[in-house]
Write a protein that holds these residues in place. Structure first.
Motif, PDB file in Angstrom:
ATOM      1  N   GLY A  85       0.798  -1.218   0.000  1.00 40.55           N
ATOM      2  CA  GLY A  85       0.000   0.000   0.000  1.00 40.55           C
ATOM      3  C   GLY A  85       0.825   1.258   0.000  1.00 40.55           C
ATOM      4  O   GLY A  85       0.324   2.349  -0.309  1.00 40.55           O
ATOM      5  N   VAL A  86       2.111   1.132   0.347  1.00 40.40           N
ATOM      6  CA  VAL A  86       2.983   2.305   0.391  1.00 40.40           C
ATOM      7  C   VAL A  86       3.074   2.967  -0.973  1.00 40.40           C
ATOM      8  O   VAL A  86       3.161   4.202  -1.079  1.00 40.40           O
ATOM      9  CB  VAL A  86       4.394   1.913   0.905  1.00 40.40           C
ATOM     10  N   MET A  87       3.029   2.188  -2.039  1.00 40.53           N
ATOM     11  CA  MET A  87       3.175   2.770  -3.375  1.00 40.53           C
ATOM     12  C   MET A  87       1.891   3.469  -3.815  1.00 40.53           C
ATOM     13  O   MET A  87       1.944   4.445  -4.567  1.00 40.53           O
ATOM     14  CB  MET A  87       3.563   1.684  -4.386  1.00 40.53           C
ATOM     15  N   ALA A  88       0.737   2.982  -3.372  1.00 53.02           N
ATOM     16  CA  ALA A  88      -0.509   3.697  -3.668  1.00 53.02           C
ATOM     17  C   ALA A  88      -0.473   5.081  -3.033  1.00 53.02           C
ATOM     18  O   ALA A  88      -0.877   6.074  -3.642  1.00 53.02           O
ATOM     19  CB  ALA A  88      -1.704   2.903  -3.153  1.00 53.02           C
ATOM     20  N   THR A  89       0.048   5.151  -1.807  1.00 51.19           N
ATOM     21  CA  THR A  89       0.192   6.441  -1.141  1.00 51.19           C
ATOM     22  C   THR A  89       1.138   7.340  -1.911  1.00 51.19           C
ATOM     23  O   THR A  89       0.848   8.526  -2.144  1.00 51.19           O
ATOM     24  CB  THR A  89       0.717   6.242   0.296  1.00 51.19           C
ATOM     25  N   ALA A  90       2.288   6.803  -2.313  1.00 52.66           N
ATOM     26  CA  ALA A  90       3.277   7.598  -3.042  1.00 52.66           C
ATOM     27  C   ALA A  90       2.711   8.128  -4.352  1.00 52.66           C
ATOM     28  O   ALA A  90       2.920   9.294  -4.713  1.00 52.66           O
ATOM     29  CB  ALA A  90       4.526   6.753  -3.297  1.00 52.66           C
ATOM     30  N   GLU A 180       5.679   9.686 -12.606  1.00 44.09           N
ATOM     31  CA  GLU A 180       6.275   8.641 -13.443  1.00 44.09           C
ATOM     32  C   GLU A 180       7.340   7.873 -12.675  1.00 44.09           C
ATOM     33  O   GLU A 180       7.431   6.645 -12.766  1.00 44.09           O
ATOM     34  CB  GLU A 180       6.887   9.260 -14.707  1.00 44.09           C
ATOM     35  N   THR A 181       8.146   8.592 -11.899  1.00 49.39           N
ATOM     36  CA  THR A 181       9.188   7.935 -11.120  1.00 49.39           C
ATOM     37  C   THR A 181       8.586   7.081 -10.019  1.00 49.39           C
ATOM     38  O   THR A 181       9.027   5.951  -9.775  1.00 49.39           O
ATOM     39  CB  THR A 181      10.141   8.977 -10.496  1.00 49.39           C
ATOM     40  N   ALA A 182       7.564   7.599  -9.328  1.00 52.36           N
ATOM     41  CA  ALA A 182       6.895   6.831  -8.277  1.00 52.36           C
ATOM     42  C   ALA A 182       6.289   5.556  -8.849  1.00 52.36           C
ATOM     43  O   ALA A 182       6.334   4.490  -8.220  1.00 52.36           O
ATOM     44  CB  ALA A 182       5.828   7.683  -7.605  1.00 52.36           C
ATOM     45  N   ASP A 183       5.734   5.645 -10.045  1.00 53.34           N
ATOM     46  CA  ASP A 183       5.128   4.484 -10.681  1.00 53.34           C
ATOM     47  C   ASP A 183       6.174   3.410 -10.975  1.00 53.34           C
ATOM     48  O   ASP A 183       5.892   2.215 -10.888  1.00 53.34           O
ATOM     49  CB  ASP A 183       4.425   4.914 -11.965  1.00 53.34           C
ATOM     50  N   SER A 184       7.383   3.831 -11.302  1.00 49.32           N
ATOM     51  CA  SER A 184       8.446   2.871 -11.614  1.00 49.32           C
ATOM     52  C   SER A 184       8.948   2.146 -10.377  1.00 49.32           C
ATOM     53  O   SER A 184       9.621   1.113 -10.491  1.00 49.32           O
ATOM     54  CB  SER A 184       9.617   3.585 -12.305  1.00 49.32           C
ATOM     55  N   PHE A 185       8.641   2.659  -9.173  1.00 43.09           N
ATOM     56  CA  PHE A 185       9.060   2.009  -7.942  1.00 43.09           C
ATOM     57  C   PHE A 185       8.164   0.830  -7.570  1.00 43.09           C
ATOM     58  O   PHE A 185       8.537   0.018  -6.722  1.00 43.09           O
ATOM     59  CB  PHE A 185       9.053   3.002  -6.774  1.00 43.09           C
ATOM     60  N   VAL A 186       6.988   0.753  -8.181  1.00 45.03           N
ATOM     61  CA  VAL A 186       6.019  -0.278  -7.798  1.00 45.03           C
ATOM     62  C   VAL A 186       6.600  -1.692  -7.883  1.00 45.03           C
ATOM     63  O   VAL A 186       6.430  -2.496  -6.944  1.00 45.03           O
ATOM     64  CB  VAL A 186       4.744  -0.163  -8.666  1.00 45.03           C
ATOM     65  N   PRO A 187       7.309  -2.065  -8.978  1.00 43.84           N
ATOM     66  CA  PRO A 187       7.837  -3.437  -9.036  1.00 43.84           C
ATOM     67  C   PRO A 187       8.860  -3.748  -7.957  1.00 43.84           C
ATOM     68  O   PRO A 187       9.109  -4.926  -7.666  1.00 43.84           O
ATOM     69  CB  PRO A 187       8.485  -3.497 -10.437  1.00 43.84           C
ATOM     70  N   ILE A 188       9.447  -2.725  -7.343  1.00 52.37           N
ATOM     71  CA  ILE A 188      10.463  -2.969  -6.317  1.00 52.37           C
ATOM     72  C   ILE A 188       9.828  -3.444  -5.016  1.00 52.37           C
ATOM     73  O   ILE A 188      10.435  -4.197  -4.250  1.00 52.37           O
ATOM     74  CB  ILE A 188      11.289  -1.685  -6.068  1.00 52.37           C
ATOM     75  N   VAL A 189       8.606  -3.017  -4.750  1.00 50.22           N
ATOM     76  CA  VAL A 189       7.967  -3.318  -3.474  1.00 50.22           C
ATOM     77  C   VAL A 189       7.626  -4.801  -3.352  1.00 50.22           C
ATOM     78  O   VAL A 189       7.752  -5.390  -2.275  1.00 50.22           O
ATOM     79  CB  VAL A 189       6.697  -2.463  -3.298  1.00 50.22           C
ATOM     80  N   PHE A 190       7.224  -5.430  -4.437  1.00 49.12           N
ATOM     81  CA  PHE A 190       6.818  -6.827  -4.365  1.00 49.12           C
ATOM     82  C   PHE A 190       7.963  -7.750  -3.955  1.00 49.12           C
ATOM     83  O   PHE A 190       7.765  -8.626  -3.097  1.00 49.12           O
ATOM     84  CB  PHE A 190       6.213  -7.270  -5.702  1.00 49.12           C
ATOM     85  N   PRO A 191       9.175  -7.624  -4.524  1.00 47.86           N
ATOM     86  CA  PRO A 191      10.263  -8.481  -4.039  1.00 47.86           C
ATOM     87  C   PRO A 191      10.560  -8.281  -2.558  1.00 47.86           C
ATOM     88  O   PRO A 191      10.899  -9.241  -1.855  1.00 47.86           O
ATOM     89  CB  PRO A 191      11.458  -8.048  -4.906  1.00 47.86           C
TER      90      PRO A 191
END
Length: 274
Positions: A85-90, A180-191
């Protein structure tokens, strides 16, 4: 007299922050009424996780020591949704910055931390909806709570505490980078969420990787939920400190994250530039 005055002033500031923060949260709720996609995602995403990991992958996985894999899995999925959920906030905060919403908020006389706090309160409320949906789907799929209502409520409280804590990270990231940058961080959270004991025990991992997984805050939260729910835990013979004392570790991680990122996010909000 001075001591009484200082205490009153501090109390007034706290109440001011909470009142202004709730006002910002209500603004977020109004937006959900007109664009309910975030709320729909909060309900659909948990359902997809339970079906994918519980029935597709879970059919080929057994719990060491025995037990229902879906009961072993559900605490991991609860923790995973709290972290991701941290990325939805970001993303939402970054979008508000790009659209100039944050600039308008800065011009309004309000408590310094009210805007970040309001955004986080709204996110926590949305996450409660997701938890209810995931809990319902988990119960339908065979997951059960075996330790009573009080311990179950304590487990959900820990999940929301972690969600509240990591949301401060999301606010800080959202205020610091473009959408755009925040969106690119999304795949990092899952690992990060998967490098834990969420889906499999860590004792089968290489030694160096097990240390990372055990000290991942997600592992402490997952183990806390398994103990409080009474679900299979598959503890190794020599558990590390975070896994052996999961509740204390979860609370400690949460307090540390809030202590670091709440001031950073508040200070960043009042910065003029990213």
């Amino acid at each position: 007299m001075s001591t009484t005055t200082n205490t009153t002033t501090t109390s007034d500031r706290i109440l001011w922050t909470i009142r202004d923060g709730w006002t910002i949260a209500r603004r977020e709720f109004e937006q959900l009424r007109h664009a309910p996609g975030e709320l729909v995602a909060a309900v659909v995403f948990p359902a997809v996780l339970v079906i994918l990991f519980g029935f597709v992958f879970g059919s080929a996985i057994s719990v060491p020591g025995g037990g229902n894999y879906r009961e072993y899995l559900m605490p991991g999925l609860f923790a995973m949704t709290a972290l991701t959920g941290v990325m939805a906030t970001a993303l939402m905060v970054s979008k508000d910055v790009d659209e100039g919403v944050m600039d308008r908020f800065r011009s309004i006389p309000m408590a310094r931390s009210a805007v970040p706090l309001g955004r986080i309160l709204a996110d926590v409320c949305v996450s409660i909806v997701g938890l209810l949906a995931m809990t319902t789907i988990g119960l339908i799929s065979g997951w059960r709570v075996h330790e009573g209502l009080v311990r179950a409520v304590a487990a959900f409280a820990l999940i929301l505490l972690v969600r509240f804590a990591v949301s401060w990270i999301g606010v800080y990231v959202g205020l610091s980078v473009t959408t755009e940058t925040a969106d690119s961080f999304v795949p990092i959270v899952f690992p990060v969420s998967m490098l834990s004991n969420s889906f499999v025990p860590t004792d089968g991992m290489p030694g160096w990787l097990r240390v990372i997984a055990d000290w991942n805050p997600v592992s402490a939260l997952v183990q806390s939920c398994r103990e409080l729910f009474g679900n299979p835990s598959a503890l190794p013979a020599d558990p590390s400190f975070p896994v052996a004392h999961p509740v204390a570790t979860t609370i400690g991680w949460s307090v540390l994250i809030i202590a670091v990122f709440a001031p950073l996010a508040t200070r960043r909000f009042y910065a003029n530039e990213r």
